[in-house]
Design an enzyme around this catalytic site. Structure first.
Site, PDB file in Angstrom:
ATOM      1  N   LYS A 102       0.780  -3.326   4.845  1.00  0.00           N
ATOM      2  CA  LYS A 102      -0.108  -4.042   3.937  1.00  0.00           C
ATOM      3  C   LYS A 102       0.617  -4.875   2.888  1.00  0.00           C
ATOM      4  CE  LYS A 102      -4.109  -3.859   3.349  1.00  0.00           C
ATOM      5  NZ  LYS A 102      -5.003  -2.786   2.913  1.00  0.00           N
ATOM      6  N   SER A 134       0.855  -1.184   0.000  1.00  0.00           N
ATOM      7  CA  SER A 134       0.000   0.000   0.000  1.00  0.00           C
ATOM      8  C   SER A 134       0.888   1.230   0.000  1.00  0.00           C
ATOM      9  CB  SER A 134      -0.888  -0.019   1.248  1.00  0.00           C
ATOM     10  OG  SER A 134      -1.305   1.296   1.554  1.00  0.00           O
TER      11      SER A 134
END
Ligand code: ARG
Length: 462
Positions: A289, A283
């Site tokens: 992420k 991300s």
């Protein structure tokens, strides 16, 4: 003002300049140049047919073939120069042939041929080549699935219905499920290929060939299995495009379900699998992420392929026989779908061959309530009708819940007997996931022998 009309093959009747936007609107060369190879090969074989009829001499044929190879080389080396008036790949190649070998000889190659049978021929060759490539990639993908299934045959996980834990299965059983879908896709594709591989060449614009060309000879020369038996059908039929788009849609539908499962299994909540870095992205904001973009794209791209199918079905609906320009709309959806499917197979192959599984998490997600059916089956084996045992097993689940036990397996033999006197001490043997999957040894079941038999059967079909 648009360009002069002299380059246009059909220019004789048309003296005025056309709307430049119309030229753009009409042109398919920007995308149908993908078929340059099929188009040149088609012309090569077609001119052999003409020579057999004495419509061109063998010297002319030699010149034509030489010119064709020169053009092929230009496309291959990216040196083909497009010119104003090159409406599509057919006109572009013919115009260029005239420049190379002279218009006098090049002007003969289209004798008795129309772009209508020409484009249908090119498309079928192009589709055939692409479907053959897809078959190869697909069989590689299935091979990876079955290989992985063999390697990880001992890993158990929950099987789901309604996305709720249902019964224990083998991870390999899940792999084999999709290998089965994709093997059906593989077989279906082979069947489509048979219908694709028929020759429209020699049908002319619509009414057939005025010089009696040997259509069998043309078909054979182009690797077709048969000749389309009606000239009107030959030029107007795009079912092979629709079938290819339908096949692609169905395949992507399968891939999207396969991807959705893996996306779910890769969440922290499940933790069954971990995608390799090669098929995930991070991300831009949240450093922790790791997103399953490969799988989300596989899932998402299924939509565009479905769109290609429905769009082209709409384009062909109600068009009168035989060739109508609407049919030029076959190319972009077809090309897009073929590329999307090809890339999707390769990405899915990469994903499945590089992900890692977490056996502890998979087996840790198994819960004793998933053996409630096995508990019912235990009493069936003691002669109690299933409808009754289903009820009794439900009672056990409820009692365990009421007693706040961690699972039905924690009920004592006495407690079981209190619910139904036909329970005996051996009821404890039910609470073993391995025993549960091994019991299902009929064809298609979860037992190791049954899964291995599935894998063998799949591998035998490729
Ligand atoms: N570019 C055209 C197509 O793809 C070729 C056929 C043109 N035929 C015609 N009669 N205008 O459909």
């Amino acid at each position: 003002m648009s360009k002069p009309t002299e380059n246009r093959l059909w220019g004789g009747r048309f003296t005025g300049a056309s709307d430049p936007l119309m030229d753009l609107y009409n042109a398919s060369l920007p995308y149908d140049q993908k078929m340059y190879d099929a188009d040149l090969t088609g012309t090569k074989v077609y001119t052999e047919g003409l020579q057999k009829l004495g419509l061109i001499t063998s010297d002319e044929l030699t010149a034509i073939h030489k010119g064709i190879e020169e053009i092929r080389n230009e496309w291959q080396t990216n040196t083909f120069e497009e010119k104003a008036g090159d409406e599509d790949i057919h006109t572009a190649n013919e115009r260029r042939l005239g420049e190379i070998i002279g218009k006098h000889i090049a002007g003969k190659v289209h004798t008795g041929r129309s772009r209508n049978d020409q484009v249908a021929t090119d498309m079928r060759i192009f589709v055939r080549e692409n479907l053959e490539k897809l078959l190869e990639f697909l069989s590689g993908f299935i091979g990876v699935l079955t290989k992985r299934a063999r390697q990880e045959i001992d890993v158990l996980m929950p099987g789901y219905t309604h996305l709720q834990r249902a019964q224990p299965i083998r991870w390999s059983h899940w792999l084999s499920c999709y290998a089965t879908y994709f093997t059906e896709d593989y077989k279906r594709l082979k069947q489509i290929l048979v219908r694709v591989n028929q020759s429209p060449l020699g049908a002319g614009a619509l009414a057939g060939h005025p010089y009696g060309i040997d259509r069998e000879f043309l078909a054979k020369g182009l690797g077709f299995d048969s000749v389309i038996g009606n000239s009107l059908t030959a030029v107007s039929d795009r079912d092979f495009v629709i079938e290819t788009l339908f096949w692609s849609t169905l395949f992507m539908n399968h891939i999207s379900r396969f991807s959705e499962d893996l996306i779910i299994y890769s969440t922290a909540e499940f933790g069954f699998i971990k995608l390799s870095d090669a098929y995930s992205t991070g991300s831009s904001l949240m450093p922790q992420k790791k997103n399953p973009d490969s799988l989300e794209l596989l899932r998402g791209k299924s939509g565009r392929v479905f769109g290609s199918l429905s769009g082209f079905l709409m384009s062909t609906k109600s068009i009168p026989s035989t060739y109508n320009k609407d049919m030029q709309e076959d190319k972009e959806p077809l090309f897009d779908a073929l590329t999307t499917v090809e890339h999707s197979i390769l990405i899915a192959t990469g994903v499945i061959s590089t992900l890692t599984i977490n056996k502890q998490r998979m087996e840790g997600a198994l819960t004793m309530d998933m053996l409630a059916t096995d508990l019912a089956d235990y009493l069936v084996r003691k002669g109690v009708p299933f409808r009754e045992t289903h009820h009794i097993s439900g009672d056990c689940v409820r009692t365990a819940e009421e007693l706040k036990l961690s699972g039905i397996d924690k009920l004592s033999t006495a407690q079981f007997k209190e619910i139904d006197s036909r329970f005996e001490a051996d009821v404890k043997e039910v609470f073993d996931f391995e025993v549960s999957v091994e019991r299902r040894d009929a064809i298609g079941g979860t037992a190791k022998s049954a899964v291995l038999a599935q894998l063998e059967a799949l591998e035998a079909q490729l």
